[in-house]
Design a protein around this motif. Structure first.
Motif, PDB file in Angstrom:
ATOM      1  N   LEU A 106       0.509  -1.175  -0.074  1.00  0.00           N
ATOM      2  CA  LEU A 106       0.259  -0.056   0.038  1.00  0.00           C
ATOM      3  C   LEU A 106       0.822   1.001   0.130  1.00  0.00           C
ATOM      4  O   LEU A 106       0.665   2.124  -0.957  1.00  0.00           O
ATOM      5  CB  LEU A 106      -1.028   0.045   1.435  1.00  0.00           C
ATOM      6  CG  LEU A 106      -1.992   1.670   0.930  1.00  0.00           C
ATOM      7  CD1 LEU A 106      -3.054   1.386   0.677  1.00  0.00           C
ATOM      8  CD2 LEU A 106      -2.656   1.120   2.597  1.00  0.00           C
ATOM      9  N   VAL A 107       1.746   0.690   0.897  1.00  0.00           N
ATOM     10  CA  VAL A 107       2.937   2.598   0.928  1.00  0.00           C
ATOM     11  C   VAL A 107       3.681   2.464  -0.711  1.00  0.00           C
ATOM     12  O   VAL A 107       3.979   3.462  -1.384  1.00  0.00           O
ATOM     13  CB  VAL A 107       3.366   2.237   2.136  1.00  0.00           C
ATOM     14  CG1 VAL A 107       5.513   3.322   1.954  1.00  0.00           C
ATOM     15  CG2 VAL A 107       3.060   2.607   2.982  1.00  0.00           C
ATOM     16  N   SER A 108       4.395   1.866  -0.930  1.00  0.00           N
ATOM     17  CA  SER A 108       4.554   1.966  -2.540  1.00  0.00           C
ATOM     18  C   SER A 108       3.947   2.585  -3.232  1.00  0.00           C
ATOM     19  O   SER A 108       4.225   3.025  -4.466  1.00  0.00           O
ATOM     20  CB  SER A 108       4.705  -0.047  -3.224  1.00  0.00           C
ATOM     21  OG  SER A 108       6.096  -0.355  -1.743  1.00  0.00           O
ATOM     22  N   SER A 109       2.552   1.255  -3.593  1.00  0.00           N
ATOM     23  CA  SER A 109       1.288   1.680  -4.260  1.00  0.00           C
ATOM     24  C   SER A 109       1.464   3.656  -4.182  1.00  0.00           C
ATOM     25  O   SER A 109       1.281   4.030  -5.346  1.00  0.00           O
ATOM     26  CB  SER A 109       0.004   1.170  -3.966  1.00  0.00           C
ATOM     27  OG  SER A 109      -0.866   1.726  -4.879  1.00  0.00           O
ATOM     28  N   LEU A 110       0.908   4.026  -3.131  1.00  0.00           N
ATOM     29  CA  LEU A 110       0.691   5.258  -3.146  1.00  0.00           C
ATOM     30  C   LEU A 110       1.810   6.190  -3.355  1.00  0.00           C
ATOM     31  O   LEU A 110       1.466   7.132  -4.330  1.00  0.00           O
ATOM     32  CB  LEU A 110       0.122   6.028  -1.111  1.00  0.00           C
ATOM     33  CG  LEU A 110      -1.191   4.713  -1.240  1.00  0.00           C
ATOM     34  CD1 LEU A 110      -1.384   5.475   0.209  1.00  0.00           C
ATOM     35  CD2 LEU A 110      -1.966   6.256  -1.843  1.00  0.00           C
ATOM     36  N   LEU A 111       2.831   5.884  -2.430  1.00  0.00           N
ATOM     37  CA  LEU A 111       4.613   6.889  -3.112  1.00  0.00           C
ATOM     38  C   LEU A 111       4.401   6.486  -4.767  1.00  0.00           C
ATOM     39  O   LEU A 111       4.271   7.579  -5.135  1.00  0.00           O
ATOM     40  CB  LEU A 111       5.283   5.927  -2.276  1.00  0.00           C
ATOM     41  CG  LEU A 111       5.645   6.780  -0.858  1.00  0.00           C
ATOM     42  CD1 LEU A 111       7.087   5.560  -0.399  1.00  0.00           C
ATOM     43  CD2 LEU A 111       5.758   7.514  -1.138  1.00  0.00           C
ATOM     44  N   ARG A 112       3.721   5.471  -4.993  1.00  0.00           N
ATOM     45  CA  ARG A 112       4.033   5.545  -7.081  1.00  0.00           C
ATOM     46  C   ARG A 112       2.834   6.269  -7.411  1.00  0.00           C
ATOM     47  O   ARG A 112       4.236   7.374  -8.560  1.00  0.00           O
ATOM     48  CB  ARG A 112       4.205   4.320  -7.336  1.00  0.00           C
ATOM     49  CG  ARG A 112       4.467   4.003  -9.487  1.00  0.00           C
ATOM     50  CD  ARG A 112       4.433   2.407  -9.413  1.00  0.00           C
ATOM     51  NE  ARG A 112       4.743   2.553 -10.420  1.00  0.00           N
ATOM     52  CZ  ARG A 112       3.778   3.059 -11.469  1.00  0.00           C
ATOM     53  NH1 ARG A 112       2.432   3.392 -11.450  1.00  0.00           N
ATOM     54  NH2 ARG A 112       4.255   2.188 -13.058  1.00  0.00           N
ATOM     55  N   ALA A 113       1.933   6.837  -7.407  1.00  0.00           N
ATOM     56  CA  ALA A 113       1.128   7.456  -7.501  1.00  0.00           C
ATOM     57  C   ALA A 113       1.143   8.811  -7.355  1.00  0.00           C
ATOM     58  O   ALA A 113       1.259   9.097  -8.475  1.00  0.00           O
ATOM     59  CB  ALA A 113      -0.085   7.168  -7.082  1.00  0.00           C
TER      60      ALA A 113
END
Length: 313
Positions: free
Chosen positions: A164-171
């Motif tokens: 979830l952290v990776s997904s939000l950061l990426r976006a």
């Protein structure tokens, strides 16, 4: 105050008279003259009639001096510094001029631990909006990723929370690169080779490049070297930047870089970042393949590209 970059871009003057130099650097003509007379902050050129003229580098220096004096530095101390020292002092002020960032990554991960996604996203959005990219990456994103690793290792962070952290950061970070695409120059391509799924380090490097003025084209992870070379050759890319982090992928990355180098147009540099960078560059021993382990060097690499003829698509 005039926008210095716009003024130079649109009118392309070679020299500025006192009034224009003062306006472009945010000073009054009287202050400019005083700094020049009392402290030799700049030494202007003279025209045939003896009038003072200032080139673009002098105007930029005066702007640096103005910003630093506004922050409390005495002009008598600044005037003796060269341009690189002034830029370093400005960067130091930028890095230290934002309050309570040290606790932000931990607070954001505490929010993720409770699945308060809106809180995490709000804090990240505020940081992106208010911080220079160099500060954002160095004092928010990088510590956040380190803390993710620690909490995942000791069991405080579940796999779903880490993703979830990776997904939000990426976006959010990709939105920065996509805000103002620079299409007018040969672009620097950022990617990883097959087998290297770690993307956030690559994103951080692309953001540093973007802040340094590079026209960035972000391609993401897992690109076959021949396809990456085909895109670079078709676009007439200025450079190709590769991230390699996973130690288990070092040898496959070595073969991938050899294939990339063989298919890439002559003269296009290849920059390699990440934990494997030094090993890969030394093992390849190819002049145009360079390890880039410090994001601060991206500004110098961009300036190096400016003097090089663009590759033909």
């Amino acid at each position: 105050m005039y926008n210095f970059r716009m003024y130079v871009c649109c009118t392309v003057p070679t020299m500025f008279p006192v009034k224009a130099a003062a306006e472009l650097s945010g000073l009054t003509p009287a202050t400019l003259r005083a700094w020049e007379r009392r402290h030799a902050a700049v030494v202007p050129h003279r025209d045939a009639q003896g009038r003072r003229l200032y080139d673009a580098a002098m105007v930029e220096r005066l702007g640096h001096l103005h910003r630093l004096t506004d922050r409390g530095h005495p002009i008598r101390d600044l005037a003796a510094l060269d341009d690189h020292a002034l830029e370093a002092l400005l960067e130091e002020r930028r890095q230290t001029g934002y309050g309570d960032l040290e606790s932000l990554p931990a607070r954001m991960l505490d929010a993720i631990a409770d699945y308060r996604v809106d809180t995490f996203d709000r804090d990240l959005s505020v940081a992106i909006t208010t911080l220079p990219i160099s500060v954002l990456v160095a004092r928010v994103v990088a510590p956040l990723l380190r803390e993710v690793g620690v909490r995942w290792a000791d069991g405080r962070l579940a796999i779903a929370q880490e993703r979830l952290v990776s997904s939000l950061l990426r976006a959010r970070l990709l939105s920065i690169l996509n805000q103002h695409p620079r299409e007018n120059k040969p672009r620097v391509l950022f990617a990883t080779l097959p087998g290297e799924p770690h993307e956030l380090g690559l994103l951080g490097a692309a953001l540093h490049g973007y802040e340094a003025g590079m026209p960035v084209l972000y391609l993401g992870t897992g690109l076959p070297p021949e396809e990456l070379a085909r895109v670079a050759n078709r676009l007439g890319a200025a450079a190709v930047a590769i991230s390699s982090v996973d130690p288990g992928q070092a040898r496959p990355a070595l073969e991938g870089l050899r294939a990339l180098e063989a298919a890439l147009a002559p003269g296009v540099p290849v920059w390699v970042g990440g934990a494997n960078a030094r090993y890969l560059a030394e093992a390849l021993a190819i002049d145009r393949v360079r390890a880039v382990t410090d994001p601060a060097t991206l500004g110098a690499l961009r300036r190096g590209l400016e003097g090089r003829p663009a590759p033909r698509p």
